[in-house]
Design an enzyme around this catalytic site. Structure first.
Site, PDB file in Angstrom:
ATOM      1  CG  HIS A 191      24.937  62.274  72.970  1.00 46.57           C
ATOM      2  ND1 HIS A 191      26.139  62.301  72.389  1.00 46.57           N
ATOM      3  CD2 HIS A 191      23.860  62.746  71.955  1.00 46.57           C
ATOM      4  CE1 HIS A 191      25.925  62.814  70.885  1.00 46.57           C
ATOM      5  NE2 HIS A 191      24.700  63.022  70.894  1.00 46.57           N
ATOM      6  CD  GLN A 211      28.458  66.224  70.038  1.00 49.05           C
ATOM      7  OE1 GLN A 211      28.444  65.409  69.224  1.00 49.05           O
ATOM      8  NE2 GLN A 211      29.342  67.256  70.028  1.00 49.05           N
TER       9      GLN A 211
HETATM   10  P1  NAD Z   1      35.316  63.113  69.424  1.00 55.12           P
HETATM   11  O1  NAD Z   1      36.250  62.238  70.036  1.00 55.12           O
HETATM   12  O2  NAD Z   1      34.728  62.793  67.889  1.00 55.12           O
HETATM   13  O3  NAD Z   1      36.032  64.661  68.886  1.00 55.12           O
HETATM   14  C1  NAD Z   1      36.748  64.991  69.812  1.00 55.12           C
HETATM   15  C2  NAD Z   1      37.124  66.366  69.212  1.00 55.12           C
HETATM   16  O4  NAD Z   1      37.829  67.114  70.482  1.00 55.12           O
HETATM   17  C3  NAD Z   1      38.212  66.440  68.139  1.00 55.12           C
HETATM   18  O5  NAD Z   1      37.907  67.194  67.194  1.00 55.12           O
HETATM   19  C4  NAD Z   1      39.528  66.903  68.751  1.00 55.12           C
HETATM   20  O6  NAD Z   1      40.352  67.506  67.947  1.00 55.12           O
HETATM   21  C5  NAD Z   1      39.057  67.694  69.988  1.00 55.12           C
HETATM   22  N1  NAD Z   1      39.951  68.001  70.962  1.00 55.12           N
HETATM   23  C6  NAD Z   1      40.926  67.332  71.487  1.00 55.12           C
HETATM   24  N2  NAD Z   1      41.437  67.881  72.642  1.00 55.12           N
HETATM   25  C7  NAD Z   1      40.816  68.961  72.655  1.00 55.12           C
HETATM   26  C8  NAD Z   1      41.044  70.021  73.618  1.00 55.12           C
HETATM   27  N3  NAD Z   1      41.904  69.727  74.581  1.00 55.12           N
HETATM   28  N4  NAD Z   1      40.301  71.083  73.419  1.00 55.12           N
HETATM   29  C9  NAD Z   1      39.389  71.249  72.513  1.00 55.12           C
HETATM   30  N5  NAD Z   1      39.108  70.245  71.632  1.00 55.12           N
HETATM   31  C10 NAD Z   1      39.690  69.143  71.634  1.00 55.12           C
HETATM   32  O7  NAD Z   1      34.082  63.588  70.172  1.00 55.12           O
HETATM   33  P2  NAD Z   1      32.620  64.131  69.828  1.00 55.12           P
HETATM   34  O8  NAD Z   1      32.518  65.075  68.813  1.00 55.12           O
HETATM   35  O9  NAD Z   1      32.045  64.575  71.027  1.00 55.12           O
HETATM   36  O10 NAD Z   1      31.844  62.794  69.495  1.00 55.12           O
HETATM   37  C11 NAD Z   1      31.859  61.412  70.038  1.00 55.12           C
HETATM   38  C12 NAD Z   1      30.643  60.918  70.733  1.00 55.12           C
HETATM   39  O11 NAD Z   1      31.176  60.274  71.622  1.00 55.12           O
HETATM   40  C13 NAD Z   1      29.769  61.772  71.106  1.00 55.12           C
HETATM   41  O12 NAD Z   1      28.477  61.365  70.903  1.00 55.12           O
HETATM   42  C14 NAD Z   1      29.728  61.525  72.987  1.00 55.12           C
HETATM   43  O13 NAD Z   1      28.822  61.715  73.525  1.00 55.12           O
HETATM   44  C15 NAD Z   1      30.656  60.684  73.046  1.00 55.12           C
HETATM   45  N6  NAD Z   1      31.803  60.582  74.027  1.00 55.12           N
HETATM   46  C16 NAD Z   1      31.800  61.327  75.121  1.00 55.12           C
HETATM   47  C17 NAD Z   1      32.472  61.490  76.268  1.00 55.12           C
HETATM   48  C18 NAD Z   1      32.475  62.315  77.629  1.00 55.12           C
HETATM   49  O14 NAD Z   1      31.326  62.351  77.906  1.00 55.12           O
HETATM   50  N7  NAD Z   1      33.680  62.836  77.861  1.00 55.12           N
HETATM   51  C19 NAD Z   1      33.868  60.757  75.786  1.00 55.12           C
HETATM   52  C20 NAD Z   1      34.010  60.308  74.599  1.00 55.12           C
HETATM   53  C21 NAD Z   1      33.128  60.195  73.776  1.00 55.12           C
END
Ligand code: NAD
Length: 246
Positions: free
Chosen positions: A119, A101
């Site tokens: 995404h 995602q």
């Molecule tokens: P989310 O922010 O809803 O959830 C993140 C999850 O990661 C949480 O459950 C948290 O407990 C867990 N987490 C935190 N630290 C961690 C670690 N070190 N190891 C493993 N797990 C860990 O994110 P989501 O479920 O991906 O949904 C959010 C939406 O936002 C998605 O659609 C995504 O495309 C987008 N998004 C993407 C990025 C990116 O590309 N890096 C960043 C922020 C949001």
């Protein structure tokens, strides 16, 4: 964290494994998850309000500026050991697929090739009107940038809230999920649809479901194995113990 022996045995025997990743996987690279507080100038904006087609139509300069800021800090970070372990899994497992995602491109940068960026990717752009890919990331003459073909707005090639996924990406994700023997849900809160329904589909089809996350999620009660912790620690450990690698 002790990896359960029966999980190790299941993984060793499996040929078709699918991993779904979310923002948590990139956290150890220094990219904040969506639900964490934003910093500096952007602290007062809710990402859920910026990452929508309506927000871009209303104020393209503001949304473009936000993406410019995100691209800048993403371009300064590196894949972490969790990303590297997923590349190793692609090398070791006959039919491995990674569905992400994340829009940060770190899985591609790390080297995964059997990858579905559900995404989109923040380093690509497309025309808002016609959807055609546009060359260039941030080096446009006009601001906000305009399509050289039709004069419409250029936008990041990412799926915003309220938009549909690219049909071919979703179809492939459904296909590999349905065939999976093991489905790993890693670093995702399992709240954003339709990604959140993939582990449930795999479960329905008889797959073993594993969650890697330091916290519980809405999916936790349904999974067979919960590996509590950071993916940058657990994934390399899992690969090392199961396949004697990394
Ligand atoms: P989310 O922010 O809803 O959830 C993140 C999850 O990661 C949480 O459950 C948290 O407990 C867990 N987490 C935190 N630290 C961690 C670690 N070190 N190891 C493993 N797990 C860990 O994110 P989501 O479920 O991906 O949904 C959010 C939406 O936002 C998605 O659609 C995504 O495309 C987008 N998004 C993407 C990025 C990116 O590309 N890096 C960043 C922020 C949001």
């Amino acid at each position: 964290m002790k990896i359960p022996d029966d999980l190790v045995q299941i993984l060793r025997k499996s040929r078709r494994i699918v991993a779904l990743t979310g923002a948590g996987v990139s956290k150890e690279s220094g990219i904040p998850t969506f639900r964490e507080a934003q910093t500096g100038l952007w602290a007062k904006y809710d990402p859920m309000q910026l990452a929508t087609p309506q927000a871009y139509r209303r104020n393209p300069a503001l949304v473009w500026d936000w993406y410019r800021w995100r691209r800048k800090y993403i371009s300064e970070v590196e894949p972490n050991p969790g990303h590297v372990a997923l590349v190793e899994m692609e090398r070791l497992i006959p039919e491995f697929y990674l569905i992400t995602q994340n829009i940060d491109g770190l899985h591609r940068q790390a080297g995964n090739e059997k990858l579905i960026e559900l995404h989109g990717n923040i380093f690509r752009n497309k025309c808002f009107e016609e959807g055609i890919p546009i060359d260039g990331v941030d080096n446009f003459r006009d601001f906000p940038p305009q399509c050289p073909e039709c004069g419409g707005l250029i936008r990041p090639d990412v799926v915003w809230f309220g938009e549909n996924l690219l049909a071919e990406n979703l179809e492939l994700a459904l296909q590999v999920t349905q065939a999976a023997e093991v489905f790993l849900s890693i670093g995702t809160s399992s709240l954003v649809q339709p990604a959140a329904s993939l582990p449930l589909l795999a479960l329905e089809r008889g797959a073993v479901i594993v969650q890697i996350n330091p916290d519980d999620t809405i999916l936790t009660p349904q999974v067979h194995f919960v590996l509590r912790g950071a993916s940058g620690e657990i994934l390399p450990q899992l690969v090392r113990i199961t396949w004697n690698s990394v």
